[in-house]
Design a protein around this motif. Structure first.
Motif, PDB file in Angstrom:
ATOM      1  N   ASP A 125       0.873  -1.181   0.000  1.00 47.35           N
ATOM      2  CA  ASP A 125       0.000   0.000   0.000  1.00 47.35           C
ATOM      3  C   ASP A 125       0.904   1.222   0.000  1.00 47.35           C
ATOM      4  O   ASP A 125       1.530   1.546   1.004  1.00 47.35           O
ATOM      5  CB  ASP A 125      -0.907   0.005   1.231  1.00 47.35           C
ATOM      6  CG  ASP A 125      -1.891  -1.154   1.202  1.00 47.35           C
ATOM      7  OD1 ASP A 125      -2.287  -1.559   0.105  1.00 47.35           O
ATOM      8  OD2 ASP A 125      -2.237  -1.661   2.287  1.00 47.35           O
ATOM      9  N   ARG A 126       1.003   1.880  -1.121  1.00 48.52           N
ATOM     10  CA  ARG A 126       1.916   3.014  -1.253  1.00 48.52           C
ATOM     11  C   ARG A 126       1.116   4.306  -1.365  1.00 48.52           C
ATOM     12  O   ARG A 126      -0.005   4.337  -1.845  1.00 48.52           O
ATOM     13  CB  ARG A 126       2.766   2.848  -2.501  1.00 48.52           C
ATOM     14  CG  ARG A 126       3.662   1.654  -2.422  1.00 48.52           C
ATOM     15  CD  ARG A 126       4.553   1.580  -3.621  1.00 48.52           C
ATOM     16  NE  ARG A 126       5.452   0.447  -3.474  1.00 48.52           N
ATOM     17  CZ  ARG A 126       6.155  -0.068  -4.442  1.00 48.52           C
ATOM     18  NH1 ARG A 126       6.075   0.454  -5.646  1.00 48.52           N
ATOM     19  NH2 ARG A 126       6.945  -1.087  -4.232  1.00 48.52           N
ATOM     20  N   ARG A 127       1.781   5.359  -0.926  1.00 43.51           N
ATOM     21  CA  ARG A 127       1.182   6.688  -1.065  1.00 43.51           C
ATOM     22  C   ARG A 127       1.283   7.120  -2.516  1.00 43.51           C
ATOM     23  O   ARG A 127       2.097   6.632  -3.279  1.00 43.51           O
ATOM     24  CB  ARG A 127       1.937   7.709  -0.224  1.00 43.51           C
ATOM     25  CG  ARG A 127       1.861   7.479   1.246  1.00 43.51           C
ATOM     26  CD  ARG A 127       2.615   8.593   1.935  1.00 43.51           C
ATOM     27  NE  ARG A 127       2.747   8.309   3.348  1.00 43.51           N
ATOM     28  CZ  ARG A 127       3.468   9.026   4.170  1.00 43.51           C
ATOM     29  NH1 ARG A 127       4.142  10.063   3.715  1.00 43.51           N
ATOM     30  NH2 ARG A 127       3.529   8.716   5.433  1.00 43.51           N
ATOM     31  N   GLU A 128       0.469   8.071  -2.837  1.00 47.63           N
ATOM     32  CA  GLU A 128       0.548   8.668  -4.167  1.00 47.63           C
ATOM     33  C   GLU A 128       1.837   9.478  -4.254  1.00 47.63           C
ATOM     34  O   GLU A 128       2.339   9.991  -3.243  1.00 47.63           O
ATOM     35  CB  GLU A 128      -0.654   9.589  -4.398  1.00 47.63           C
ATOM     36  CG  GLU A 128      -1.970   8.843  -4.486  1.00 47.63           C
ATOM     37  CD  GLU A 128      -2.020   7.949  -5.717  1.00 47.63           C
ATOM     38  OE1 GLU A 128      -1.538   8.362  -6.783  1.00 47.63           O
ATOM     39  OE2 GLU A 128      -2.544   6.826  -5.594  1.00 47.63           O
ATOM     40  N   PRO A 129       2.427   9.627  -5.433  1.00 54.94           N
ATOM     41  CA  PRO A 129       3.635  10.441  -5.568  1.00 54.94           C
ATOM     42  C   PRO A 129       3.352  11.899  -5.208  1.00 54.94           C
ATOM     43  O   PRO A 129       2.228  12.375  -5.340  1.00 54.94           O
ATOM     44  CB  PRO A 129       4.015  10.323  -7.038  1.00 54.94           C
ATOM     45  CG  PRO A 129       3.049   9.382  -7.657  1.00 54.94           C
ATOM     46  CD  PRO A 129       2.032   9.007  -6.657  1.00 54.94           C
ATOM     47  N   LEU A 130       4.395  12.580  -4.740  1.00 51.38           N
ATOM     48  CA  LEU A 130       4.241  13.979  -4.338  1.00 51.38           C
ATOM     49  C   LEU A 130       3.990  14.868  -5.547  1.00 51.38           C
ATOM     50  O   LEU A 130       4.610  14.712  -6.594  1.00 51.38           O
ATOM     51  CB  LEU A 130       5.500  14.466  -3.624  1.00 51.38           C
ATOM     52  CG  LEU A 130       5.715  13.960  -2.199  1.00 51.38           C
ATOM     53  CD1 LEU A 130       7.053  14.453  -1.679  1.00 51.38           C
ATOM     54  CD2 LEU A 130       4.606  14.415  -1.289  1.00 51.38           C
ATOM     55  N   THR A 131       3.083  15.778  -5.356  1.00 53.62           N
ATOM     56  CA  THR A 131       2.841  16.794  -6.377  1.00 53.62           C
ATOM     57  C   THR A 131       3.905  17.878  -6.223  1.00 53.62           C
ATOM     58  O   THR A 131       4.608  17.926  -5.209  1.00 53.62           O
ATOM     59  CB  THR A 131       1.443  17.404  -6.195  1.00 53.62           C
ATOM     60  OG1 THR A 131       1.378  18.012  -4.908  1.00 53.62           O
ATOM     61  CG2 THR A 131       0.363  16.331  -6.319  1.00 53.62           C
ATOM     62  N   PRO A 132       4.064  18.762  -7.182  1.00 52.19           N
ATOM     63  CA  PRO A 132       5.055  19.841  -7.024  1.00 52.19           C
ATOM     64  C   PRO A 132       4.799  20.688  -5.777  1.00 52.19           C
ATOM     65  O   PRO A 132       5.738  21.118  -5.109  1.00 52.19           O
ATOM     66  CB  PRO A 132       4.896  20.666  -8.300  1.00 52.19           C
ATOM     67  CG  PRO A 132       4.355  19.703  -9.313  1.00 52.19           C
ATOM     68  CD  PRO A 132       3.499  18.753  -8.525  1.00 52.19           C
ATOM     69  N   GLU A 133       3.511  20.925  -5.434  1.00 51.82           N
ATOM     70  CA  GLU A 133       3.220  21.689  -4.215  1.00 51.82           C
ATOM     71  C   GLU A 133       3.647  20.913  -2.981  1.00 51.82           C
ATOM     72  O   GLU A 133       4.189  21.478  -2.025  1.00 51.82           O
ATOM     73  CB  GLU A 133       1.724  22.015  -4.123  1.00 51.82           C
ATOM     74  CG  GLU A 133       1.188  22.909  -5.220  1.00 51.82           C
ATOM     75  CD  GLU A 133       0.858  22.148  -6.491  1.00 51.82           C
ATOM     76  OE1 GLU A 133       0.609  20.915  -6.423  1.00 51.82           O
ATOM     77  OE2 GLU A 133       0.883  22.770  -7.557  1.00 51.82           O
ATOM     78  N   GLY A 134       3.421  19.615  -2.974  1.00 51.34           N
ATOM     79  CA  GLY A 134       3.829  18.784  -1.838  1.00 51.34           C
ATOM     80  C   GLY A 134       5.344  18.724  -1.705  1.00 51.34           C
ATOM     81  O   GLY A 134       5.881  18.715  -0.597  1.00 51.34           O
ATOM     82  N   GLN A 135       6.046  18.679  -2.847  1.00 54.68           N
ATOM     83  CA  GLN A 135       7.504  18.683  -2.798  1.00 54.68           C
ATOM     84  C   GLN A 135       8.027  19.991  -2.227  1.00 54.68           C
ATOM     85  O   GLN A 135       8.965  20.003  -1.417  1.00 54.68           O
ATOM     86  CB  GLN A 135       8.074  18.466  -4.201  1.00 54.68           C
ATOM     87  CG  GLN A 135       7.904  17.057  -4.717  1.00 54.68           C
ATOM     88  CD  GLN A 135       8.434  16.910  -6.131  1.00 54.68           C
ATOM     89  OE1 GLN A 135       8.871  17.885  -6.766  1.00 54.68           O
ATOM     90  NE2 GLN A 135       8.396  15.687  -6.642  1.00 54.68           N
ATOM     91  N   ALA A 136       7.426  21.120  -2.617  1.00 51.79           N
ATOM     92  CA  ALA A 136       7.868  22.429  -2.097  1.00 51.79           C
ATOM     93  C   ALA A 136       7.624  22.511  -0.600  1.00 51.79           C
ATOM     94  O   ALA A 136       8.468  23.000   0.156  1.00 51.79           O
ATOM     95  CB  ALA A 136       7.133  23.552  -2.822  1.00 51.79           C
ATOM     96  N   LYS A 137       6.481  22.008  -0.141  1.00 50.75           N
ATOM     97  CA  LYS A 137       6.174  22.029   1.293  1.00 50.75           C
ATOM     98  C   LYS A 137       7.159  21.156   2.059  1.00 50.75           C
ATOM     99  O   LYS A 137       7.663  21.548   3.122  1.00 50.75           O
ATOM    100  CB  LYS A 137       4.743  21.555   1.537  1.00 50.75           C
ATOM    101  CG  LYS A 137       4.344  21.564   3.000  1.00 50.75           C
ATOM    102  CD  LYS A 137       2.934  21.042   3.186  1.00 50.75           C
ATOM    103  CE  LYS A 137       2.512  21.029   4.624  1.00 50.75           C
ATOM    104  NZ  LYS A 137       3.302  20.225   5.502  1.00 50.75           N
ATOM    105  N   LEU A 138       7.462  19.964   1.542  1.00 50.58           N
ATOM    106  CA  LEU A 138       8.417  19.069   2.198  1.00 50.58           C
ATOM    107  C   LEU A 138       9.796  19.717   2.257  1.00 50.58           C
ATOM    108  O   LEU A 138      10.481  19.638   3.282  1.00 50.58           O
ATOM    109  CB  LEU A 138       8.477  17.732   1.443  1.00 50.58           C
ATOM    110  CG  LEU A 138       9.428  16.687   2.009  1.00 50.58           C
ATOM    111  CD1 LEU A 138       9.020  16.280   3.420  1.00 50.58           C
ATOM    112  CD2 LEU A 138       9.480  15.480   1.102  1.00 50.58           C
ATOM    113  N   GLN A 139      10.199  20.384   1.174  1.00 47.35           N
ATOM    114  CA  GLN A 139      11.493  21.060   1.156  1.00 47.35           C
ATOM    115  C   GLN A 139      11.554  22.155   2.212  1.00 47.35           C
ATOM    116  O   GLN A 139      12.536  22.275   2.940  1.00 47.35           O
ATOM    117  CB  GLN A 139      11.745  21.660  -0.242  1.00 47.35           C
ATOM    118  CG  GLN A 139      13.089  22.320  -0.402  1.00 47.35           C
ATOM    119  CD  GLN A 139      14.221  21.321  -0.395  1.00 47.35           C
ATOM    120  OE1 GLN A 139      14.054  20.169  -0.774  1.00 47.35           O
ATOM    121  NE2 GLN A 139      15.374  21.776   0.060  1.00 47.35           N
TER     122      GLN A 139
END
Length: 97
Positions: free
Chosen positions: A71-85
Motif C-alpha cells: 500500500d503506497r502513497r501517491e507520488p508527491l505533487t510539485p506543491e507537496g515537494q515544495a512544502k516538504l522542502q
C-alpha cells in the motif's frame, strides 16, 4: 635365456562380427532417420510434446508472487515537494542551533 610368450590370438566368429556390424549400421541409420525427421516440417509422432490450447487472460488477472502488494502513497505533487522542502530546511535550521 629369454622366453618369448606370444599372446593367444582369438578370432571372432565371422557371423558374430557381421551381426555387430549390421546392428551398428542399423542403429546409425535409425539415428539419422530420426534426425532427418526432426529437421523437416513434419514431426515424429511420440517425440513432440502435446500443445494444448491456452486460454487468453487479462494481464492484471495474475496474482502477485512473493510479497503481498504494498500500500503506497501517491507520488508527491510539485506543491507537496515544495512544502516538504520548506519543512526539511526549517528542521535543519532548528537542529543546527
Amino acid at each position: 635365456m629369454t622366453r618369448h610368450f606370444s599372446k593367444p590370438r582369438f578370432r571372432s566368429i565371422p557371423c558374430v562380427a557381421v551381426g555387430w556390424r549390421f546392428a551398428r549400421a542399423a542403429g546409425a541409420a535409425a539415428a539419422l532417420t530420426l534426425l532427418a525427421a526432426c529437421a523437416g516440417g513434419e514431426s515424429v509422432p511420440g517425440l513432440t510434446p502435446p500443445n494444448p490450447p491456452v486460454p487468453q487472460v487479462p494481464e492484471n488477472a495474475f496474482p502477485t508472487l512473493g510479497a503481498p502488494p504494498a500500500d503506497r502513497r501517491e507520488p508527491l505533487t510539485p506543491e507537496g515537494q515544495a512544502k516538504l522542502q520548506r519543512d526539511l530546511e526549517r528542521l535543519a535550521r532548528t537542529q543546527s542551533k
